[in-house]
Each structure stands twice: as structure tokens, then as C-alpha cells.
Scaffold this motif. Structure first.
Motif, PDB file in Angstrom:
ATOM      1  N   ALA A   1       0.806  -1.223   0.000  1.00 44.54           N
ATOM      2  CA  ALA A   1       0.000   0.000   0.000  1.00 44.54           C
ATOM      3  C   ALA A   1       0.840   1.275   0.000  1.00 44.54           C
ATOM      4  O   ALA A   1       0.281   2.381  -0.033  1.00 44.54           O
ATOM      5  CB  ALA A   1      -0.934   0.002   1.213  1.00 44.54           C
ATOM      6  N   ASP A   2       2.155   1.154   0.043  1.00 50.34           N
ATOM      7  CA  ASP A   2       3.004   2.340   0.147  1.00 50.34           C
ATOM      8  C   ASP A   2       2.955   3.192  -1.125  1.00 50.34           C
ATOM      9  O   ASP A   2       2.851   2.666  -2.242  1.00 50.34           O
ATOM     10  CB  ASP A   2       4.451   1.937   0.414  1.00 50.34           C
ATOM     11  CG  ASP A   2       4.675   1.456   1.834  1.00 50.34           C
ATOM     12  OD1 ASP A   2       3.753   1.595   2.657  1.00 50.34           O
ATOM     13  OD2 ASP A   2       5.776   0.946   2.117  1.00 50.34           O
ATOM     14  N   ASP A   3       3.075   4.516  -0.927  1.00 50.43           N
ATOM     15  CA  ASP A   3       3.129   5.460  -2.045  1.00 50.43           C
ATOM     16  C   ASP A   3       4.548   5.645  -2.566  1.00 50.43           C
ATOM     17  O   ASP A   3       4.738   6.284  -3.608  1.00 50.43           O
ATOM     18  CB  ASP A   3       2.587   6.828  -1.608  1.00 50.43           C
ATOM     19  CG  ASP A   3       1.153   6.750  -1.141  1.00 50.43           C
ATOM     20  OD1 ASP A   3       0.319   6.218  -1.898  1.00 50.43           O
ATOM     21  OD2 ASP A   3       0.869   7.211  -0.013  1.00 50.43           O
ATOM     22  N   VAL A   4       5.528   5.136  -1.836  1.00 55.53           N
ATOM     23  CA  VAL A   4       6.935   5.338  -2.192  1.00 55.53           C
ATOM     24  C   VAL A   4       7.688   4.008  -2.078  1.00 55.53           C
ATOM     25  O   VAL A   4       7.280   3.103  -1.350  1.00 55.53           O
ATOM     26  CB  VAL A   4       7.613   6.382  -1.277  1.00 55.53           C
ATOM     27  CG1 VAL A   4       6.987   7.755  -1.458  1.00 55.53           C
ATOM     28  CG2 VAL A   4       7.557   5.952   0.190  1.00 55.53           C
ATOM     29  N   VAL A   5       8.791   3.925  -2.813  1.00 56.92           N
ATOM     30  CA  VAL A   5       9.751   2.839  -2.657  1.00 56.92           C
ATOM     31  C   VAL A   5      11.095   3.472  -2.335  1.00 56.92           C
ATOM     32  O   VAL A   5      11.291   4.682  -2.494  1.00 56.92           O
ATOM     33  CB  VAL A   5       9.841   1.960  -3.926  1.00 56.92           C
ATOM     34  CG1 VAL A   5       8.559   1.185  -4.120  1.00 56.92           C
ATOM     35  CG2 VAL A   5      10.167   2.807  -5.157  1.00 56.92           C
ATOM     36  N   ILE A   6      12.051   2.651  -1.864  1.00 52.65           N
ATOM     37  CA  ILE A   6      13.327   3.162  -1.372  1.00 52.65           C
ATOM     38  C   ILE A   6      14.452   2.751  -2.316  1.00 52.65           C
ATOM     39  O   ILE A   6      14.574   1.571  -2.681  1.00 52.65           O
ATOM     40  CB  ILE A   6      13.622   2.622   0.048  1.00 52.65           C
ATOM     41  CG1 ILE A   6      12.389   2.779   0.947  1.00 52.65           C
ATOM     42  CG2 ILE A   6      14.841   3.318   0.644  1.00 52.65           C
ATOM     43  CD1 ILE A   6      11.870   4.192   1.077  1.00 52.65           C
ATOM     44  N   ALA A   7      15.286   3.704  -2.686  1.00 52.65           N
ATOM     45  CA  ALA A   7      16.397   3.440  -3.608  1.00 52.65           C
ATOM     46  C   ALA A   7      17.487   2.618  -2.928  1.00 52.65           C
ATOM     47  O   ALA A   7      17.939   2.966  -1.838  1.00 52.65           O
ATOM     48  CB  ALA A   7      16.973   4.751  -4.123  1.00 52.65           C
ATOM     49  N   ARG A   8      17.918   1.516  -3.578  1.00 49.69           N
ATOM     50  CA  ARG A   8      19.018   0.708  -3.055  1.00 49.69           C
ATOM     51  C   ARG A   8      20.366   1.265  -3.476  1.00 49.69           C
ATOM     52  O   ARG A   8      21.389   0.933  -2.889  1.00 49.69           O
ATOM     53  CB  ARG A   8      18.895  -0.737  -3.534  1.00 49.69           C
ATOM     54  CG  ARG A   8      17.700  -1.490  -2.954  1.00 49.69           C
ATOM     55  CD  ARG A   8      17.619  -2.928  -3.445  1.00 49.69           C
ATOM     56  NE  ARG A   8      18.766  -3.694  -2.993  1.00 49.69           N
ATOM     57  CZ  ARG A   8      19.685  -4.223  -3.813  1.00 49.69           C
ATOM     58  NH1 ARG A   8      19.596  -4.031  -5.119  1.00 49.69           N
ATOM     59  NH2 ARG A   8      20.686  -4.923  -3.327  1.00 49.69           N
ATOM     60  N   ARG A   9      20.367   2.060  -4.516  1.00 50.92           N
ATOM     61  CA  ARG A   9      21.576   2.712  -5.025  1.00 50.92           C
ATOM     62  C   ARG A   9      21.152   4.038  -5.635  1.00 50.92           C
ATOM     63  O   ARG A   9      19.953   4.326  -5.724  1.00 50.92           O
ATOM     64  CB  ARG A   9      22.265   1.845  -6.076  1.00 50.92           C
ATOM     65  CG  ARG A   9      21.355   1.386  -7.200  1.00 50.92           C
ATOM     66  CD  ARG A   9      22.071   0.543  -8.229  1.00 50.92           C
ATOM     67  NE  ARG A   9      21.177  -0.084  -9.194  1.00 50.92           N
ATOM     68  CZ  ARG A   9      20.621   0.506 -10.238  1.00 50.92           C
ATOM     69  NH1 ARG A   9      20.840   1.815 -10.450  1.00 50.92           N
ATOM     70  NH2 ARG A   9      19.823  -0.151 -11.064  1.00 50.92           N
ATOM     71  N   GLN A  10      22.100   4.857  -6.055  1.00 50.99           N
ATOM     72  CA  GLN A  10      21.700   6.124  -6.688  1.00 50.99           C
ATOM     73  C   GLN A  10      20.995   5.829  -8.005  1.00 50.99           C
ATOM     74  O   GLN A  10      21.499   5.090  -8.847  1.00 50.99           O
ATOM     75  CB  GLN A  10      22.916   7.020  -6.944  1.00 50.99           C
ATOM     76  CG  GLN A  10      22.516   8.339  -7.600  1.00 50.99           C
ATOM     77  CD  GLN A  10      23.544   9.428  -7.397  1.00 50.99           C
ATOM     78  OE1 GLN A  10      23.865   9.782  -6.281  1.00 50.99           O
ATOM     79  NE2 GLN A  10      24.062   9.953  -8.503  1.00 50.99           N
ATOM     80  N   LEU A  11      19.827   6.419  -8.151  1.00 46.44           N
ATOM     81  CA  LEU A  11      19.024   6.210  -9.346  1.00 46.44           C
ATOM     82  C   LEU A  11      19.160   7.406 -10.279  1.00 46.44           C
ATOM     83  O   LEU A  11      19.021   8.556  -9.854  1.00 46.44           O
ATOM     84  CB  LEU A  11      17.551   6.010  -8.970  1.00 46.44           C
ATOM     85  CG  LEU A  11      17.248   4.849  -8.001  1.00 46.44           C
ATOM     86  CD1 LEU A  11      15.762   4.803  -7.684  1.00 46.44           C
ATOM     87  CD2 LEU A  11      17.721   3.530  -8.576  1.00 46.44           C
ATOM     88  N   MET A  12      19.413   7.122 -11.527  1.00 48.30           N
ATOM     89  CA  MET A  12      19.539   8.163 -12.540  1.00 48.30           C
ATOM     90  C   MET A  12      18.191   8.397 -13.216  1.00 48.30           C
ATOM     91  O   MET A  12      17.341   7.498 -13.273  1.00 48.30           O
ATOM     92  CB  MET A  12      20.575   7.753 -13.584  1.00 48.30           C
ATOM     93  CG  MET A  12      21.915   7.319 -13.003  1.00 48.30           C
ATOM     94  SD  MET A  12      22.782   8.651 -12.136  1.00 48.30           S
ATOM     95  CE  MET A  12      23.230   9.688 -13.522  1.00 48.30           C
TER      96      MET A  12
END
Length: 512
Positions: free
Chosen positions: A15-26
Motif C-alpha cells: 500500500a506504500d506510495d513510495v519505494v526506497i532506492a538501493r543505489r543512486q538512481l539516474m
């Protein structure tokens, strides 16, 4: 939560509105399974929107509200302080819905501990020098310095069973009301340390004319002088040199007795761990904190005790704790402490949402709501059995909450005064904290930090983010570290000599 090593992001809840980056995302990175393309740069540990969020709408992580959108947010955009802010929202505080009876493990795990003559159990064996007032701090340090291994390598050589002689000084003890809460709180803290089983013996050194008279400290805390507790002050002993000489002579005598201890197998029920997090980041609530929570669940199932603290850093997530309270009375005590903090902040022109810190924000945490939800994860899932005031003695086993500030040295000082004989401290930005007389284990939330600061950190929980270990697997490793540390294995902070400067009692009220 399913973390795969080949995925660029972590989804915590459907149900989350966000996900978390595991590395820097371009910009242009496609997020598999989300149907979203990243727009702009997103640092590691930071949040990416996976659906359109309207201005004024709540934003969810952990399936909990972490803030209110300050503007429209499009899928793929970085979500942080520029477009997400703190906002009040309605929170229900049901009592006991998630409180479950503890499934105890028999026989319990054991560690090699020290049993004092009165039956108390220690994980370390120190001689302590406490002060009634800041004015006696220099003398106290001078006494302890005569036994420092770095200054006098042979001073403790005849006493291999003694961990050290430490002076724990502070900045208070005078210029406060003689019958007020600030002095009572200081005395409760000092009394907790004077009684702590990790001290084989304690000296209390005063000046002589301070508000915090040693006799008043002893009376309030029910302490009696004897072979393990000695008190004196500079004015009566005859000045600095004579007082230092007297203290050194006493310590020399006390070391002989302290060295006679022997470790023996004891059940893990004698371990009381204080839970801390500092320098948190966006991974704290995904890796180190829930892994520590898994270790806490194991400790409690083996009959042990854990103390969750830092009241300003459960703000916004307190409903998760009331759901685990064993009674309405316990839940009410927790809510009463939060209301006290709201009044305390109002008196001091502060606000409960004046958090996270600059380092927390750089690591991906945006609001106190988000930080609190991640911090609570280190308490595990067992029932909340009691709520204590600062430095109040621990009398129950299981998961407890102690009211403390969020500032780590002040919070841990209260936990140790209450009886914690071990500290577990998670960090995502890096910490060099140590604590005497209780050893402090530090846990990294990410592997990059572990590789950079392994000199200070004991356990890498970044393997969870890397996808190579589960939360439960790392929790088991942490539990084994707890047992080994309680058995005498030195932590990184102990090897560096941390512990004396981190004694910081909570100072309340006006200094006159």
C-alpha cells in the motif's frame, strides 16, 4: 518486504506510495514491477513516488502516514523535504490489540556472566568514580587517570579480571532547587549507576558545599556506604592533592577484591539491553532496526529484557506501541509521557516535529513521523509490559519503554541508570559512541557504512539491503553478538576507550 539483489528499489508494503532506492538512481531508470520511470537523481536510501500524489494528501511508507505532500508529486519523482512535510493526522490508540503472550524458549540461552555477592548479575567488572557536582570532576578524573591503560600500562596488569577504572562526571549538581525535580532526577541517575552490577565498587566524590549533598543522594536512593561504596569530598579531605591521593589509595585497595570475580554460565534472562539509534538513514527502518527487533524478540523469548527509549523519536508512531501494551494502565503511562513532552516543548519554544537532524535528512529521512516508525522497529514484536520514567529502576522482564530525550548519550545514560547491562546502537550515517560501564554494540544499516567505518562498528546489517540475508538471519547474528559481548568480548568502542565522556544525565529546569 521482499528484497532482491538485482532490484534498484525496495518496496516495504503493497500500500506504500513510495519505494526506497538501493543505489543512486539516474533519471530514466525504469523500476521493474512498479511501472514507473525515475525523473531526476535519487540518492541511495531516499524515496521515489510510485503513484501520483496530490498536494495535501498523506504519503505512506510502512503502510503508515509519514507526512503530507506539500505539492503535487508525479510518479518517478524524488520525495523528500522539498515536497513532503510534517502534518498532524488522526491516530487511534487502541490498547493491546497486538499484545501476545510470550512464547518462551526452554532451556534459555546462556552467557558467561559475573554474579555479585548480593545476587546481581554483571556483564562487566569496573571500579567507578562518580561525582556529586561538576566542581569535583577534575579530582574524579585525576583518580581514574592513575589507572588508565594508555597512560599507565602496568597499573591494572595485576588485575586481569577488572575491565577498568572510570570516572563518570557531569555538568550539574548545584545552582538548582534543593527540593525540585531536576535534583531528584540527577540523584536517581547517580543512584542507578552507584547500584549498577557492572561496578564492583564505586567512589562518590563531592566538593562539600554543593546543592547535591552526598548525604541527600544516599538518603533519596537508599544507598549505604560500605566496602563497595565510599564517599568523601574535597573540602573535608583537605584539597585537591590529598583528595586525589585518598581516592587512588581506595581504588588500589578495591581492585584487589574486584579482581577475585570469576565468570560463570548464566541464563540470558539476566541480560537487559538498552536500544538506541543515532545517525539514522533511510535504511534504518528496513535493515538494522528490524534486525535488532528480531534479536529483541529472541532475547525476550529467552527471558531477557529490552528498553526502548527516545520519546521524541516515537512521536507519530506511538499507536503501534499502545497496540502492544499489556494493559490500559501501561498505554496510559506512555501517552502521559508524550503529553508531558508536548508541554515541555511548548514551554521551551520548541516543537515535537523539530526532527530529523541534518544527517538524517541527508540519509533519506524527511519527517519525524518517518523516523519514528523506523525507530520503533528495533523494539521487535513482543508485548509492551511497562513504561518507566528517566533512570527509573527496571523491575519487570520483557519489552519496556523508558522516557528519555532523543539525544543518544542522555538517553543511554538513563537506560544504564535503570539497569541496562548492554547497549545495542544502530546507525546509518556512522557513530563512534561507547558507554561505560555497559558495553555498546553498534550496528550498521548499510554495507557502504560498514566498509567505511568498520573500525567503530560491530555488526553489518547492510546484508539485508544487499539481499544476501533476511531480517531474521541478521537478528540471530545480533543475538549471538549480545551473548558474546555479555560474556566479556570487547566491543569496538571498548577497544578504543570510549565510555567516560558519554555519561550525560538529563538536565531539567533552570540553572540559577
Amino acid at each position: 518486504m521482499d528484497i532482491k539483489a538485482d532490484q534498484p528499489v525496495i518496496r516495504i508494503h503493497p500500500a506504500d506510495d513510495v519505494v526506497i532506492a538501493r543505489r543512486q538512481l539516474m533519471s530514466g531508470t525504469v523500476l521493474p514491477g512498479e511501472g514507473v520511470t525515475v525523473s531526476g537523481l535519487v540518492p541511495p536510501g531516499h524515496k521515489v513516488a510510485v503513484r501520483a500524489i496530490a498536494a495535501g494528501a498523506p504519503v505512506r511508507r510502512y503502510n503508515q502516514v509519514i507526512g503530507i505532500a506539500k505539492q503535487d508529486i508525479a510518479p518517478g519523482q524524488h520525495v523528500h523535504t522539498h515536497n513532503l512535510g510534517f502534518g498532524e493526522f488522526q491516530r487511534d490508540h487502541p490498547v493491546g490489540l497486538d499484545a501476545r503472550p510470550t512464547d518462551y524458549i526452554a532451556p534459555p540461552a546462556t552467557f558467561e556472566g559475573i554474579v555479585r555477592a548480593d545476587g546481581r548479575v554483571a556483564t562487566r567488572n569496573y571500579v567507578g568514580v562518580l561525582t556529586s557536582v561538576n566542581c569535583s570532576a577534575t579530582v574524579a578524573r585525576a583518580i581514574a587517570d592513575r589507572f588508565r591503560r594508555d597512560l599507565h600500562p602496568q597499573a591494572l596488569a595485576p588485575y586481569p579480571n577488572v575491565d577498568g577504572v572510570v570516572a563518570l562526571t557531569h555538568g550539574g549538581g548545584c545552582a538548582t532547587a534543593s527540593d525540585g525535580e531536576p535534583l531528584q532526577l540527577l540523584r536517581r541517575t547517580l543512584g542507578g549507576y552507584a547500584r549498577h552490577p557492572n561496578f564492583a565498587a564505586v567512589l562518590v566524590v563531592g566538593l562539600g558545599c554543593e546543592t547535591n549533598q552526598i548525604e541527600g543522594l544516599l538518603e533519596q536512593e537508599g544507598l549505604r556506604t560500605g566496602t563497595a561504596l565510599h564517599t568523601f569530598n574535597i573540602q573535608e579531605t583537605g584539597g585537591t592533592s590529598k583528595t586525589v591521593a585518598h581516592g587512588v589509595e581506595l581504588v588500589q585497595w578495591l581492585l584487589e577484591e574486584a579482581n577475585r570475580v570469576q565468570r560463570q554460565p548464566l541464563p540470558a534472562s539476566h541480560i537487559t539491553v538498552g536500544l538506541q539509534c543515532g545517525g539514522s538513514d533511510g535504511y534504518s527502518g528496513i535493515s538494522a532496526n528490524p534486525a535488532l527487533g528480531a534479536a529483541v524478540d529472541l532475547l525476550v523469548r529467552h527471558g531477557g529484557t529490552a528498553i526502548l527509549s527516545e520519546t521524541p523519536e516515537i512521536y507519530g508512531g506511538e499507536h503501534l506501541l499502545t497496540r502492544r501494551a499489556v494493559s490500559v494502565a501501561v498505554a496510559d503511562k506512555l501517552m502521559a509521557r508524550l503529553r508531558w513532552w508536548e508541554r515541555y516543548c511548548e514551554r521551551n519554544d520548541a516543537a515535537m516535529d523539530n526532527n530529523p537532524s541534518a544527517g538524517n535528512k541527508a540519509g533519506g529521512l524527511t519527517t519525524i513521523l518517518e523516523k519514528s516508525l523506523g525507530a520503533i522497529a528495533k523494539s521487535g514484536t513482543t508485548a509492551l509490559v511497562d513504561v518507566l520514567e528517566y533512570a527509573e529502576p527496571v523491575k519487570s522482564r520483557g519489552l519496556l519503554f523508558m522516557d528519555t530525550p532523543g539525544y543518544d548519550p542522555v538517553s543511554a545514560t538513563g537506560q544504564v541508570a535503570g539497569g541496562a547491562n548492554l547497549i545495542c546502537f544502530t546507525t546509518g550515517r556512522g557513530s563512534a559512541y561507547g558507554c561505560a560501564p555497559a558495553p555498546s554494540l553498534k550496528l550498521a544499516t548499510n554495507t557502504a557504512l560498514w566498509l567505511k567505518q568498520e573500525d567503530d562498528i560491530d555488526v553489518n546489517c547492510g546484508t539485508i539491503i544487499d539481499g544476501s540475508e533476511s531480517v531474521d538471519e541478521v537478528g540471530r547474528r545480533i543475538f549471538e553478538h549480545m551473548l558474546a559481548t555479555a560474556s566479556g568480548r570487547k566491543t569496538k568502542s571498548e577497544l578504543h576507550g570510549y565510555g567516560q565522556n558519554e555519561f550525560v544525565p538529563w538536565q531539567l529546569g533552570a540553572v540559577m
